[in-house]
Design a protein around this motif. Structure first.
Motif, PDB file in Angstrom:
ATOM      1  N   MET A   1       0.814  -1.196   0.000  1.00 47.95           N
ATOM      2  CA  MET A   1       0.000   0.000   0.000  1.00 47.95           C
ATOM      3  C   MET A   1       0.860   1.263   0.000  1.00 47.95           C
ATOM      4  N   LYS A   2       1.937   1.208   0.763  1.00 47.46           N
ATOM      5  CA  LYS A   2       2.816   2.363   0.868  1.00 47.46           C
ATOM      6  C   LYS A   2       3.359   2.766  -0.501  1.00 47.46           C
ATOM      7  N   ALA A   3       3.792   1.781  -1.269  1.00 42.76           N
ATOM      8  CA  ALA A   3       4.340   2.056  -2.600  1.00 42.76           C
ATOM      9  C   ALA A   3       3.270   2.616  -3.534  1.00 42.76           C
ATOM     10  N   LEU A   4       2.056   2.123  -3.405  1.00 38.25           N
ATOM     11  CA  LEU A   4       0.956   2.605  -4.242  1.00 38.25           C
ATOM     12  C   LEU A   4       0.671   4.086  -3.958  1.00 38.25           C
ATOM     13  N   VAL A   5       0.579   4.450  -2.688  1.00 39.86           N
ATOM     14  CA  VAL A   5       0.309   5.834  -2.317  1.00 39.86           C
ATOM     15  C   VAL A   5       1.457   6.735  -2.772  1.00 39.86           C
ATOM     16  N   GLU A   6       2.697   6.293  -2.555  1.00 35.20           N
ATOM     17  CA  GLU A   6       3.851   7.086  -2.989  1.00 35.20           C
ATOM     18  C   GLU A   6       3.829   7.323  -4.489  1.00 35.20           C
ATOM     19  N   HIS A   7       3.540   6.299  -5.253  1.00 38.27           N
ATOM     20  CA  HIS A   7       3.523   6.425  -6.709  1.00 38.27           C
ATOM     21  C   HIS A   7       2.453   7.415  -7.170  1.00 38.27           C
ATOM     22  N   ILE A   8       1.274   7.307  -6.612  1.00 35.15           N
ATOM     23  CA  ILE A   8       0.178   8.196  -7.002  1.00 35.15           C
ATOM     24  C   ILE A   8       0.499   9.640  -6.635  1.00 35.15           C
ATOM     25  N   VAL A   9       0.937   9.857  -5.408  1.00 28.44           N
ATOM     26  CA  VAL A   9       1.148  11.217  -4.921  1.00 28.44           C
ATOM     27  C   VAL A   9       2.360  11.865  -5.579  1.00 28.44           C
ATOM     28  N   LYS A  10       3.430  11.114  -5.767  1.00 30.57           N
ATOM     29  CA  LYS A  10       4.626  11.693  -6.386  1.00 30.57           C
ATOM     30  C   LYS A  10       4.362  12.136  -7.820  1.00 30.57           C
ATOM     31  N   SER A  11       3.410  11.510  -8.478  1.00 32.58           N
ATOM     32  CA  SER A  11       3.080  11.926  -9.838  1.00 32.58           C
ATOM     33  C   SER A  11       2.232  13.206  -9.858  1.00 32.58           C
ATOM     34  N   LEU A  12       1.644  13.574  -8.717  1.00 35.33           N
ATOM     35  CA  LEU A  12       0.796  14.755  -8.633  1.00 35.33           C
ATOM     36  C   LEU A  12       1.537  16.019  -8.199  1.00 35.33           C
ATOM     37  N   VAL A  13       2.558  15.861  -7.374  1.00 32.27           N
ATOM     38  CA  VAL A  13       3.171  17.015  -6.705  1.00 32.27           C
ATOM     39  C   VAL A  13       4.390  17.545  -7.451  1.00 32.27           C
ATOM     40  N   ASP A  14       4.795  18.778  -7.096  1.00 32.94           N
ATOM     41  CA  ASP A  14       6.000  19.382  -7.648  1.00 32.94           C
ATOM     42  C   ASP A  14       7.238  19.016  -6.835  1.00 32.94           C
ATOM     43  N   HIS A  15       7.070  18.851  -5.534  1.00 36.16           N
ATOM     44  CA  HIS A  15       8.179  18.551  -4.630  1.00 36.16           C
ATOM     45  C   HIS A  15       8.097  17.081  -4.204  1.00 36.16           C
ATOM     46  N   ALA A  16       8.467  16.184  -5.096  1.00 32.96           N
ATOM     47  CA  ALA A  16       8.353  14.748  -4.819  1.00 32.96           C
ATOM     48  C   ALA A  16       9.303  14.295  -3.707  1.00 32.96           C
ATOM     49  N   ASP A  17      10.354  15.070  -3.453  1.00 31.34           N
ATOM     50  CA  ASP A  17      11.318  14.700  -2.403  1.00 31.34           C
ATOM     51  C   ASP A  17      10.689  14.751  -1.016  1.00 31.34           C
ATOM     52  N   TYR A  18       9.669  15.575  -0.845  1.00 33.72           N
ATOM     53  CA  TYR A  18       9.057  15.782   0.463  1.00 33.72           C
ATOM     54  C   TYR A  18       7.933  14.795   0.760  1.00 33.72           C
ATOM     55  N   VAL A  19       7.587  13.946  -0.178  1.00 31.38           N
ATOM     56  CA  VAL A  19       6.499  12.992   0.044  1.00 31.38           C
ATOM     57  C   VAL A  19       6.979  11.916   1.007  1.00 31.38           C
ATOM     58  N   GLN A  20       6.228  11.747   2.089  1.00 29.08           N
ATOM     59  CA  GLN A  20       6.552  10.734   3.074  1.00 29.08           C
ATOM     60  C   GLN A  20       5.284   9.962   3.416  1.00 29.08           C
ATOM     61  N   VAL A  21       5.371   8.633   3.361  1.00 31.45           N
ATOM     62  CA  VAL A  21       4.223   7.783   3.640  1.00 31.45           C
ATOM     63  C   VAL A  21       4.602   6.830   4.766  1.00 31.45           C
ATOM     64  N   ASP A  22       3.803   6.803   5.816  1.00 28.43           N
ATOM     65  CA  ASP A  22       4.024   5.905   6.946  1.00 28.43           C
ATOM     66  C   ASP A  22       2.798   5.016   7.118  1.00 28.43           C
ATOM     67  N   GLU A  23       3.044   3.735   7.362  1.00 29.18           N
ATOM     68  CA  GLU A  23       1.962   2.772   7.580  1.00 29.18           C
ATOM     69  C   GLU A  23       1.996   2.285   9.020  1.00 29.18           C
ATOM     70  N   VAL A  24       0.812   2.188   9.624  1.00 28.29           N
ATOM     71  CA  VAL A  24       0.692   1.650  10.973  1.00 28.29           C
ATOM     72  C   VAL A  24      -0.495   0.701  10.995  1.00 28.29           C
ATOM     73  N   ASN A  25      -0.244  -0.558  11.347  1.00 27.02           N
ATOM     74  CA  ASN A  25      -1.326  -1.532  11.489  1.00 27.02           C
ATOM     75  C   ASN A  25      -1.895  -1.440  12.893  1.00 27.02           C
ATOM     76  N   GLU A  26      -3.178  -1.217  12.982  1.00 28.67           N
ATOM     77  CA  GLU A  26      -3.867  -1.175  14.266  1.00 28.67           C
ATOM     78  C   GLU A  26      -5.039  -2.141  14.193  1.00 28.67           C
ATOM     79  N   GLY A  27      -4.798  -3.365  14.571  1.00 28.37           N
ATOM     80  CA  GLY A  27      -5.844  -4.384  14.481  1.00 28.37           C
ATOM     81  C   GLY A  27      -6.152  -4.694  13.029  1.00 28.37           C
TER      82      GLY A  27
END
Length: 74
Positions: A1-27
């Motif tokens: 999921m993390k890679a999917l979100v990064e790919h989608i968002v990095k293609s939308l933004v101008d500052h791709a270096d600042y994109v950070q995605v964190d995953e936390v499983n809670e149950g």
């Protein structure tokens, strides 16, 4: 999921270096925290939240057996 979100968002933004995605499983819920550059916040959210809603829809469709929550953090 993390890679999917990064790919989608990095293609939308101008500052791709600042994109950070964190995953936390809670149950049975997967919480995804997305952080982008403040100048790109509007591009990720979109008019009336349409872009953010579309990203969430893709995430929900790609993980039918698990709850997914996307938080866009300033």
């Amino acid at each position: 999921m993390k890679a999917l979100v990064e790919h989608i968002v990095k293609s939308l933004v101008d500052h791709a270096d600042y994109v950070q995605v964190d995953e936390v499983n809670e149950g049975q819920t997967l919480n995804i925290r997305l952080t982008v550059h403040p100048d790109d916040m509007g591009k990720v959210i979109g008019k009336q939240g349409r872009t953010a809603r579309a990203i969430r829809t893709v995430l929900y469709a790609s993980s039918p057996n698990q709850r997914v929550r996307l938080d866009i953090v300033d």
